[in-house]
Design an enzyme around this catalytic site. Structure first.
Site, PDB file in Angstrom:
ATOM      1  CD  GLU B 288      39.076  36.040  40.103  1.00  0.00           C
ATOM      2  OE1 GLU B 288      39.231  36.869  40.590  1.00  0.00           O
ATOM      3  OE2 GLU B 288      39.200  35.684  38.873  1.00  0.00           O
ATOM      4  CG  ASN B 378      38.153  42.474  30.005  1.00  0.00           C
ATOM      5  OD1 ASN B 378      37.770  43.112  28.980  1.00  0.00           O
ATOM      6  ND2 ASN B 378      39.008  41.364  29.670  1.00  0.00           N
ATOM      7  N   GLY B 382      40.188  39.442  39.938  1.00  0.00           N
ATOM      8  CA  GLY B 382      40.474  38.967  41.164  1.00  0.00           C
ATOM      9  C   GLY B 382      42.098  39.012  41.033  1.00  0.00           C
TER      10      GLY B 382
END
Lengths: 504, 504
Positions: B288, B378, B382
């Site tokens: 990512e 959070n 991914g």
């Protein structure tokens, strides 16, 4: 025993009895067998091996497509012939041994078993036992009512035993579509862009050198138990049909919906019956199993095509299907289970995945496998393959069950998580349907309790949620009470008394 | 403000100030903004909107790629300018409001947000705000340090505001590879068969009719905080390097391993540093985020190519990278996050996914998001996209933390499940590495406690497991005690006292 089932010359000397075949199995072997939800399983060699284990201390690791038919898993378990079983089972006797800790069960996403074998993340496969309709002139086999992991087993295993099932008609060729992945790093896209795409060959490649035995059988698959819809399952079906109709009205889908995946069981059958009654047309299916309800939709003209990894139907439909096979041949495909359940294809086609939950919680987490968080039922099967990658991930269950509704299937917290809140779009009980798309946990909780919970549990669930909100958090919980419904049931036989205690 | 950043004639009249742009936002709008782990975010319009909300009662639903930089999320949250936020955030102020229930946060797999928008499962996007290096002669934009969901936002949104960031050099073209899916039912395979595959265009298509404003900025991205490896994170890195070396020895991988995905943070950085020291070569990354450690591996010649959705690096590396951009241009690609995190591509390439857990349990379930089961950190990011479809799914965390090791990160049961037992292959703490491939739950429990638990918690965990086994089940648990570690911490400030109480 007829000669026209073996068109390859090199195999005739390899014909043996089931007992002789079972004697080729040695202790601690890892064996891969055909069979997916009872369809196309080993009907001779594994039962003969179970028999052998009655009097001999011998066991194997058994890997299949999914569940086996007849009493095979039960007999293997009863005779201590299984050290380890994967990736799925649905047998009460085997389940008992698993829950006692006597047999190790590895519960896997059905798309992944062949990958794990290919990647050598599981032990080397010593032997494959694969049912076939017949053997072609090159020694390759035409599978029967399932593909499952058979093509991978044949490729990976050191040795192969073929079970030729003479009850399968010889025209049973052309409905299988076999693709095997290239090895890393040379993998290519799975070139399936619609449910009826055909991209492979209609037989399983066999290396004749690996074949150590060919056994004849003549048994039909175990029949699926098909339960007629009742008031609860019909209500669930109706909620889903109403939802699909509202999606069409909102312009998000056409009357063809999207390709359907539907789990096994009475709720699934009721949903499919509901679809038969709604204003839908040109439906397609990209699923694991073709059931009675699939063929009913095909027969009624509502469904144009259905792809899966097995055909698991009632005795009546089984006979009808085999007798009238030509009329279904261009409407169905059976694929390897890593292709029927491929994350890649599921997301590309945009599947509507409908699966059954054991229980779900007010935040949308789903338990598909464990009773009271500890006792395995059948396994996750393909529900994770589909739910995680679907266009719409739908889970259905009854809101409450047992006498006096002693069990609520909507809970403060599920006792085991198979599908996380991130992978669940729609929850349905006979009470109603909760559309969770785009919602935050606190919004989900209110909606799930309102739409899905049984009226006799709503007050207790709202009370839990409200008191949890006082403590705060994105996903409010009272950890010391999160399983109070479960523990109450274990102690008193009902989840209700506990709810009342909580309210005091 | 220089003219060479807008090569399309029709846009010159649309240049406005950030304040004017912020005034184009109306209450209850759904806004999609560029920005992925601080990179390429809106640095002018969203901050100006936050400022506007200081004195005005106005709010939006804000959808981004991932987290934003600077204090943008904090300022928006503080001024009540957010009704809803998705799919990820990493800001303490925003997090506080989410956990108080004041802002709805929808925690999504990062690959799925653009799908949900395309499928109209989320509200229609009213406005897209996208940072660009410059605008080409056709009105299309060259993105900056991230792609995120920007290409989808530009396609879907009714209106677009472009932020031209003059701090990005003009040679920042050619590293982006933009593909958009065809709509259902016409989707095609994502034609990526290796990390360096280029299959799309190197700009984001913009319909000039939709552009309602162009704003100039000149701010660098917020810098990543890079923490040097310490004893614990180095030990985790060493365990992983040893494991990879044993996999090579066993013939399952080559010294190039498989393409790597590595989450953000100090543990991830330590793992990457470990790789730099091991006997690995021609490493690749399909991840990512490209972090300092990625570029260190590229600089050292150990890594040949890295694909991701953003570049999030320290201030020093940011300057170095922009000043020496030409030497990295043929070694990196930035993709839309539904492509960098595509289930299809992840499984096809065979990714080794390394992500950080908040806690994991003795059966291998992982919590990545919730403190004590309730408070959001959070978001899942991914990690689910990768873990679910990876060749190897690895989670790392420290075995215990806080003074006197008051918190054990290995628990009887995780308080929230983001990654189920089915999706976790390897668990690592500084204590050791548990290889769970092919194991049943009871086997996993013994191994995880032995290899990963902190010595001060081992006895209590073994005791829990042994007593749970007496009750039986495939996954033995004592539901009324499953969260006793957590509730003890909440009540006494340590998970330990409770362990001792349990032992009595």
């Amino acid at each position: 025993m007829t000669e026209n089932r073996i068109l390859f010359q090199g195999y005739h000397s390899k014909i043996i009895s089931a007992k002789e075949a079972a004697n080729l199995i040695t202790d601690k072997m890892t064996v891969g067998s055909s069979g997916f939800t009872k369809a196309g399983d080993s009907k001779a060699v594994l039962p003969a091996f179970a028999k052998r284990a009655e009097t001999e201390s011998i066991g194997i690791t058994l890997i299949t497509g999914a569940s086996l038919g007849f009493t095979t898993d039960n007999d293997l378990a009863k005779n201590n012939a299984l050290y380890r079983r994967m990736p799925f089972q649905a047998d009460a006797g085997l389940r008992g041994k698993i829950n006692e800790g006597d047999i190790y069960f590895t519960d896997q996403h059905l798309s992944e078993t062949s990958e794990l074998l290919e990647n050598k993340h599981l032990p080397q496969l010593d032997l494959a036992i694969i049912e076939a309709a017949y053997i072609d002139e090159n020694g390759n086999i035409i599978p029967t009512t399932s593909v499952g992991n058979s093509a991978s087993f044949a490729k990976i295993a050191s040795k192969i035993i073929i079970e030729i099932n003479e009850s399968i008609p010889l025209n049973f060729k052309g409905i299988h579509d076999i693709i095997l992945h290239e090895s890393y790093p040379n993998r290519q896209p799975v070139n399936i862009t619609k449910p009826d795409a055909r991209t492979g060959q209609d037989f399983i490649t066999i290396d004749p050198e690996k074949v150590i035995g060919i056994v004849y059988t003549n048994l039909s698959d175990s029949a699926a138990m098909v339960t007629a819809p009742d008031a609860k399952t019909s209500a669930i079906g109706k909620h889903l049909v109403d939802f699909f109709e509202s999606e069409i009205e909102a312009g998000r889908m056409t009357p063809s919906l999207m390709p359907l995946q539907v789990g096994i069981g009475k709720v699934a059958n009721a949903v499919m019956s509901g679809l038969a009654k709604g204003n839908f047309e040109n439906l397609t299916m990209y699923s694991e199993v073709l059931q009675d309800s699939t063929f009913e939709l095909i027969d009624s003209g509502k469904m144009t095509f259905a792809s899966a990894s097995s055909i698991t139907v009632s005795e009546a439909y089984y006979k009808h299907l085999l007798a009238n096979f030509e009329q279904y041949k261009d409407k169905i495909i059976l694929r390897p289970q890593n292709i029927s359940n491929s994350p890649e294809v599921i997301r590309r086609l945009g599947i509507i995945a409908i699966n059954t939950a054991i229980e779900f919680d007010i935040y949308g987490n789903v338990n598909s496998t464990h009773i009271s968080g500890t006792k395995m039922m059948n396994g996750i099967g393909g529900s994770g393959d589909f739910a995680r990658n679907a266009y719409l991930s739908i889970f259905v269950t009854q809101s409450a069950s047992k006498e006096f509704n002693a069990i609520s299937h909507v809970l403060p917290m599920v006792s085991h998580v198979d599908h996380t809140e991130h992978d669940v779009d729609i929850l349905v009980t006979e009470q109603g349907l909760a559309d969770l798309r785009g919602l935050a946990p606190r919004e989900r909780a209110k909606l799930i309790i309102e739409k899905c919970a049984h009226p006799e549990y709503k007050e207790a669930l709202i009370d839990y949620f409200n008191r949890a909100c006082i403590r705060g958090g994105h996903t409010p919980h009272i950890l010391e009470e999160a399983f109070s419904f479960h523990t109450s049931y274990n102690e008193t036989g009902t989840m209700k008394q506990n709810c009342l205690v909580n309210l005091l």
